[in-house]
Motif scaffolding. Sequence first.
Motif, PDB file in Angstrom:
ATOM      1  N   LEU A 280       0.917  -1.268   0.172  1.00 26.38           N
ATOM      2  CA  LEU A 280       0.057  -0.021   0.078  1.00 26.38           C
ATOM      3  C   LEU A 280       0.688   1.376  -0.104  1.00 26.38           C
ATOM      4  CD1 LEU A 280      -2.614  -0.880   2.658  1.00 26.38           C
ATOM      5  CD2 LEU A 280      -3.066  -0.809   0.261  1.00 26.38           C
ATOM      6  N   ALA A 281       0.358   2.284  -0.513  1.00 26.55           N
ATOM      7  CA  ALA A 281       0.972   3.560  -0.460  1.00 26.55           C
ATOM      8  C   ALA A 281      -0.042   4.722   0.106  1.00 26.55           C
ATOM      9  CB  ALA A 281       1.405   3.988  -1.825  1.00 26.55           C
ATOM     10  N   VAL A 282       0.144   5.044   1.292  1.00 26.85           N
ATOM     11  CA  VAL A 282      -0.784   6.041   2.232  1.00 26.85           C
ATOM     12  C   VAL A 282      -0.200   7.144   2.159  1.00 26.85           C
ATOM     13  CG1 VAL A 282      -2.045   6.122   4.091  1.00 26.85           C
ATOM     14  CG2 VAL A 282      -1.567   3.891   3.242  1.00 26.85           C
ATOM     15  N   ASN A 283      -0.899   8.254   1.427  1.00 23.20           N
ATOM     16  CA  ASN A 283      -0.505   9.570   1.479  1.00 23.20           C
ATOM     17  C   ASN A 283      -0.656  10.190   3.036  1.00 23.20           C
ATOM     18  OD1 ASN A 283      -0.079  12.480   1.247  1.00 23.20           O
ATOM     19  ND2 ASN A 283      -1.149  12.493  -0.740  1.00 23.20           N
ATOM     20  N   LEU A 284       0.362  10.461   3.500  1.00 22.36           N
ATOM     21  CA  LEU A 284       0.386  11.220   5.053  1.00 22.36           C
ATOM     22  C   LEU A 284      -0.009  12.716   4.756  1.00 22.36           C
ATOM     23  CD1 LEU A 284       2.949   9.118   6.829  1.00 22.36           C
ATOM     24  CD2 LEU A 284       0.400   8.808   6.701  1.00 22.36           C
ATOM     25  N   GLY A 285       0.200  13.396   3.855  1.00 28.31           N
ATOM     26  CA  GLY A 285      -0.019  14.691   3.715  1.00 28.31           C
ATOM     27  C   GLY A 285       1.539  15.482   3.643  1.00 28.31           C
ATOM     28  N   GLU A 286       1.661  16.632   3.113  1.00 26.87           N
ATOM     29  CA  GLU A 286       2.973  17.384   2.927  1.00 26.87           C
ATOM     30  C   GLU A 286       4.132  16.462   2.383  1.00 26.87           C
ATOM     31  OE1 GLU A 286       4.186  19.425   6.561  1.00 26.87           O
ATOM     32  OE2 GLU A 286       2.271  19.756   7.404  1.00 26.87           O
ATOM     33  N   ASN A 287       3.646  15.953   1.292  1.00 26.03           N
ATOM     34  CA  ASN A 287       4.446  15.147   0.689  1.00 26.03           C
ATOM     35  C   ASN A 287       5.061  13.965   1.101  1.00 26.03           C
ATOM     36  OD1 ASN A 287       4.197  17.083  -1.583  1.00 26.03           O
ATOM     37  ND2 ASN A 287       5.784  18.386  -0.793  1.00 26.03           N
ATOM     38  N   TRP A 288       4.536  13.242   2.192  1.00 30.58           N
ATOM     39  CA  TRP A 288       4.985  12.131   2.906  1.00 30.58           C
ATOM     40  C   TRP A 288       3.978  11.073   2.473  1.00 30.58           C
ATOM     41  CZ3 TRP A 288       9.674  11.519   4.977  1.00 30.58           C
ATOM     42  CH2 TRP A 288      10.523  12.801   5.408  1.00 30.58           C
ATOM     43  N   THR A 289       4.661   9.861   2.167  1.00 31.14           N
ATOM     44  CA  THR A 289       3.859   8.656   1.850  1.00 31.14           C
ATOM     45  C   THR A 289       4.477   7.316   2.717  1.00 31.14           C
ATOM     46  OG1 THR A 289       3.574   9.674  -0.198  1.00 31.14           O
ATOM     47  CG2 THR A 289       3.141   6.859   0.302  1.00 31.14           C
ATOM     48  N   ILE A 290       3.680   6.598   3.655  1.00 30.74           N
ATOM     49  CA  ILE A 290       4.063   5.590   4.229  1.00 30.74           C
ATOM     50  C   ILE A 290       3.806   4.413   3.463  1.00 30.74           C
ATOM     51  CG2 ILE A 290       2.000   5.202   5.424  1.00 30.74           C
ATOM     52  CD1 ILE A 290       3.955   4.183   7.803  1.00 30.74           C
ATOM     53  N   ARG A 291       4.770   3.244   3.205  1.00 26.61           N
ATOM     54  CA  ARG A 291       4.602   2.075   2.231  1.00 26.61           C
ATOM     55  C   ARG A 291       4.769   0.716   3.020  1.00 26.61           C
ATOM     56  NH1 ARG A 291       4.764   4.380  -2.739  1.00 26.61           N
ATOM     57  NH2 ARG A 291       5.435   6.488  -2.919  1.00 26.61           N
ATOM     58  N   PRO A 292       3.889   0.333   3.497  1.00 26.98           N
ATOM     59  CA  PRO A 292       3.861  -1.081   3.979  1.00 26.98           C
ATOM     60  C   PRO A 292       3.694  -2.228   2.839  1.00 26.98           C
ATOM     61  CG  PRO A 292       1.521  -0.339   4.585  1.00 26.98           C
ATOM     62  CD  PRO A 292       2.446   0.797   3.853  1.00 26.98           C
ATOM     63  N   GLU A 293       4.518  -3.382   2.884  1.00 25.05           N
ATOM     64  CA  GLU A 293       4.566  -4.259   1.885  1.00 25.05           C
ATOM     65  C   GLU A 293       4.793  -5.636   2.370  1.00 25.05           C
ATOM     66  OE1 GLU A 293       6.505  -3.607  -2.413  1.00 25.05           O
ATOM     67  OE2 GLU A 293       8.167  -4.489  -0.732  1.00 25.05           O
ATOM     68  N   GLY A 294       4.219  -6.783   1.810  1.00 25.72           N
ATOM     69  CA  GLY A 294       4.649  -7.933   2.255  1.00 25.72           C
ATOM     70  C   GLY A 294       4.524  -8.854   0.823  1.00 25.72           C
ATOM     71  N   GLY A 295       5.502  -9.998   0.982  1.00 21.61           N
ATOM     72  CA  GLY A 295       5.259 -10.597  -0.410  1.00 21.61           C
ATOM     73  C   GLY A 295       5.673 -12.130  -0.308  1.00 21.61           C
TER      74      GLY A 295
ATOM     75  N   LEU B  61       9.941  15.332  -3.239  1.00 23.79           N
ATOM     76  CA  LEU B  61      10.956  16.600  -3.138  1.00 23.79           C
ATOM     77  C   LEU B  61      10.445  17.784  -3.828  1.00 23.79           C
ATOM     78  CD1 LEU B  61      14.390  15.070  -2.707  1.00 23.79           C
ATOM     79  CD2 LEU B  61      12.862  15.965  -0.900  1.00 23.79           C
ATOM     80  N   MET B  62       9.546  17.346  -5.092  1.00 27.72           N
ATOM     81  CA  MET B  62       9.015  18.403  -5.808  1.00 27.72           C
ATOM     82  C   MET B  62       7.679  18.998  -5.750  1.00 27.72           C
ATOM     83  SD  MET B  62      11.581  18.370  -7.817  1.00 27.72           S
ATOM     84  CE  MET B  62      11.127  19.287  -9.472  1.00 27.72           C
ATOM     85  N   LYS B  63       7.489  20.014  -5.727  1.00 23.21           N
ATOM     86  CA  LYS B  63       6.019  20.727  -5.653  1.00 23.21           C
ATOM     87  C   LYS B  63       5.168  20.257  -6.613  1.00 23.21           C
ATOM     88  CE  LYS B  63       7.091  23.073  -1.725  1.00 23.21           C
ATOM     89  NZ  LYS B  63       6.188  22.807  -0.459  1.00 23.21           N
ATOM     90  N   LYS B  64       3.988  20.147  -6.364  1.00 20.87           N
ATOM     91  CA  LYS B  64       3.134  19.740  -7.328  1.00 20.87           C
ATOM     92  C   LYS B  64       2.600  21.109  -7.954  1.00 20.87           C
ATOM     93  CE  LYS B  64       1.740  15.230  -6.117  1.00 20.87           C
ATOM     94  NZ  LYS B  64       0.700  14.162  -5.379  1.00 20.87           N
TER      95      LYS B  64
END
Length: 86
Positions: free
Chosen positions: A45-60, A83-86
């Motif tokens: 999953l990629a979960v947007n935390l706001g202010e350009n931060w994303t947390i990425r839990p993964e399993g496989g 790091l880039m502004k949208k």
Amino acid sequence: MADPTMIFSLPLGEKVNLNLTPSYLFSLEKGDGIDEGVLKINLGLAVNLGENWTIRPEGGLHYFVSDFDGKIYNFGLGLSRNLMKK
């Protein structure tokens, strides 16, 4: 070693993406065959935390091609920042 990977991403909402990343890890050493590699299938999953931060839990699962009964489970957690502004 080489690990070509495909990344497939499906939006589940405004702030969440589902990611599927199949890949095949193989050796570039002379004498190692393609059948001695590792098939890897990861789901995350990629979960947007706001202010350009994303947390990425993964399993496989990782399967040894020469012995398909042998497998490794993996779990990971990543954190990324755009790091880039949208």
